[in-house]
Design a protein around this motif. Structure first.
Motif, short mmCIF file in Angstrom:
data_model
loop_
_atom_site.label_atom_id
_atom_site.label_comp_id
_atom_site.label_asym_id
_atom_site.label_seq_id
_atom_site.Cartn_x
_atom_site.Cartn_y
_atom_site.Cartn_z
N TRP A 48 52.11 43.82 54.19
CA TRP A 48 52.70 44.75 55.15
C TRP A 48 52.23 46.16 54.81
CZ3 TRP A 48 54.74 45.08 59.74
CH2 TRP A 48 55.45 46.21 60.13
N THR A 104 60.15 37.84 62.81
CA THR A 104 58.88 37.88 62.08
C THR A 104 59.00 37.30 60.67
OG1 THR A 104 57.03 39.31 61.45
CG2 THR A 104 59.24 40.20 61.18
N ARG A 113 50.93 50.03 56.95
CA ARG A 113 50.67 50.78 58.17
C ARG A 113 51.36 50.15 59.38
NH1 ARG A 113 44.20 51.85 57.33
NH2 ARG A 113 44.34 52.67 55.21
N ASN A 114 52.57 49.65 59.13
CA ASN A 114 53.39 49.05 60.18
C ASN A 114 52.71 47.88 60.88
OD1 ASN A 114 55.62 50.89 59.88
ND2 ASN A 114 54.35 52.45 60.88
N ARG A 115 51.97 47.11 60.10
CA ARG A 115 51.36 45.90 60.65
C ARG A 115 51.26 44.85 59.56
NH1 ARG A 115 45.68 47.68 62.70
NH2 ARG A 115 46.80 49.63 63.03
N TRP A 116 51.20 43.59 60.00
CA TRP A 116 51.01 42.47 59.09
C TRP A 116 49.53 42.12 59.01
CZ3 TRP A 116 54.87 41.43 56.08
CH2 TRP A 116 56.20 41.54 56.51
N SER A 127 51.72 37.43 53.58
CA SER A 127 51.13 38.54 54.33
C SER A 127 51.24 39.83 53.54
CB SER A 127 51.86 38.73 55.67
OG SER A 127 51.86 37.56 56.44
N HIS A 139 42.30 42.65 61.14
CA HIS A 139 43.57 43.26 61.52
C HIS A 139 43.57 44.77 61.30
CE1 HIS A 139 46.09 39.67 62.34
NE2 HIS A 139 45.22 39.06 61.53
#
Length: 467
Positions: A86, A296, A88-91, A84, A102
């Motif tokens: 990582w 996670t 902008r605080n997202r996967w 993945s 996403h």
């Protein structure tokens, strides 16, 4: 006498091939006290196992698979890649360009419009790597991920890098497939040759090469035998202990720039060409932990980090590859970070450990319930061979000049071709150069890397010629 410098994958591939054919007139010289080279592993004082970088086992060659199956007696774990990005605080699942659903809707739609415009037709060859990224993916995907990540991992301006090396390394977008992913909100993670891989049950990646070396006659190897000088005209080399070794042919796997620097009799033009070779160093930081592992991270293999607040470009959940990478006892797990250093990307070694731990906390990789019980730091000077503009012209000047003196330089840094520098490629460069010296064929991995990476040489004459 064939002398082989280096007992990493390439040197062991050459030695194995000679042994397979019954040749005993060879000598393997290794500067370290054991095999593996850049694919070695280390156990730190706290009992955590670490690799020299993020290695996994996948292959373009059945011959290579057969040798590893024969050598590795500790068994394997089979893994499905879970990688993945990582940001902008997202996967965002890897590869990023196939999973833009996403992203916030405005960015997602802008990326689609870029790709649709590109699909309408754009002529002309890319001038450099940055130009290729922007022409191939458009400004949105380029600015969001591909440019910042590649600048971080390579450590060189992308305008100084060529484009011929990529092949399977970068996933070019199938627009219909991407539209379907966006429409259905579907994660698309199957691209690439390493979407399934295996890993030794014990000993890290280095265990593979310890086992392969054990297939060879021990009297054919010299450990702690660092080569300090080579006379190309007289065909003799000297090691750090003062010993000299004459050779009829020399298979070299040390970095090509280092080889040219310590070799006399090549000519000033070759020495000058070798100084044009560029590379980056890699810092590997192993973080041994006990206690809470974020949920996670439990399924993940490795993660990419394009943002500036973190020093690392990639982090591997190394304990997920094998439970034997951690000490005996309950609750241990581990992360392994990789950090690029280059003349364009300076690293303050004194503060790197603290920066890494702070960034891991910010990125949610560790938290206050995670106890850091070990930090292992290794700097590898030759980390990535940079595919710089004009690289192939430089190699075309150096490699034939060496071969005129019966010196054959192969491997990740011996041949300086990043596109064929994985462990399977490197091992097979050793195998194939022996085949060439024995008059059994050419060297497809070195000379036709894109064919090899497409799988065109998965079954070749080397599969059967020694049987």
């Amino acid at each position: 006498m064939i002398v082989i410098i280096g007992a990493g994958p390439t040197g062991l591939g050459a030695a194995w091939r000679l042994h397979e054919f019954g040749h005993t007139e060879y000598l393997l010289l290794e500067s370290a006290d054991g095999p593996g080279g850049l694919a070695s592993s280390v156990v730190d004082p706290q009992g955590f196992t670490w690799d020299i970088g993020g290695h996994v086992q996948f292959s373009h060659y059945r011959y290579y698979d057969d040798v590893l199956d024969r050598a590795v007696t500790c068994g394997w774990f089979e893994h499905e890649r879970h990688a993945s990005v990582w940001m902008r605080n997202r996967w965002v699942p890897y590869p990023f360009q196939y999973n833009i659903h996403h992203l916030p809707s405005a960015e997602r739609d802008a990326a689609l419009r870029d790709l649709e415009a590109i699909a309408q037709g754009q002529s002309g060859a890319a001038a450099h790597f940055r130009d290729w990224i922007e022409r191939t993916f458009g400004p949105t995907i380029a600015a969001t991920f591909l440019l910042p990540y590649n600048e971080k991992v390579w450590g060189y301006p992308l305008e100084t890098m060529g484009v011929d090396w990529m092949g399977e390394r970068v996933a070019v977008v199938d627009l219909d497939r991407l539209r379907r992913n966006v429409r259905e909100g579907r994660d698309d993670v199957g691209w690439g040759p390493n979407n399934r891989f295996r890993f030794p049950r014990r000993g890290g990646t280095g265990a593979i090469w310890t086992h392969v070396a054990a297939l060879l006659p021990p009297e054919r190897a010299r450990w702690n035998a660092r080569v300090t000088a080579i006379d190309a005209r007289r065909r003799v080399l000297r090691t750090e202990d003062g010993a000299t070794h004459a050779f009829d042919r020399l298979i070299n796997t040390m970095p090509l720039d280092s080889l040219c620097e310590l070799t006399t009799g090549l000519g000033a033009d070759v020495q000058h060409a070798a100084r044009a070779l560029t590379h980056s160093a890699v810092h590997i930081l192993g973080i041994g932990l006990r206690g809470h592992q974020p949920e996670t991270l439990r399924p993940r293999c490795w993660m990419y980090f394009p943002e500036d607040h973190s020093p690392y470009y990639r982090v591997t959940v190394f304990s997920n590859y094998s439970p034997h990478h951690t000490p005996e006892g309950e609750g241990y797990w581990s992360l392994m970070a990789e950090v690029c250093e280059s003349p364009h990307r300076a690293i303050d070694t004194a503060s790197l450990e603290r920066w890494t731990l702070d960034a891991m906390r910010r990125d949610g990789l560790i938290d206050d319930r995670s106890e850091v019980v070990s930090v292992w730091h290794h700097r590898q000077e030759h980390g990535y061979p940079t595919p710089f503009l004009g690289r192939d012209e430089v190699l075309a000047r150096i490699l034939p000049s060496l071969e005129a003196h019966e010196i054959y330089s192969r491997g990740r840094f011996g041949a300086w071709k990043y596109e064929v520098s994985n462990q399977d490629h490197s091992f097979m460069q050793g195998v194939e150069v022996v085949d060439r010296l024995l008059g059994l064929g050419d060297e497809p991995t070195l000379n036709r890397p894109h064919e090899v990476n497409r799988g065109d040489h998965r079954m070749t004459h080397v599969q059967a010629s020694a049987r």
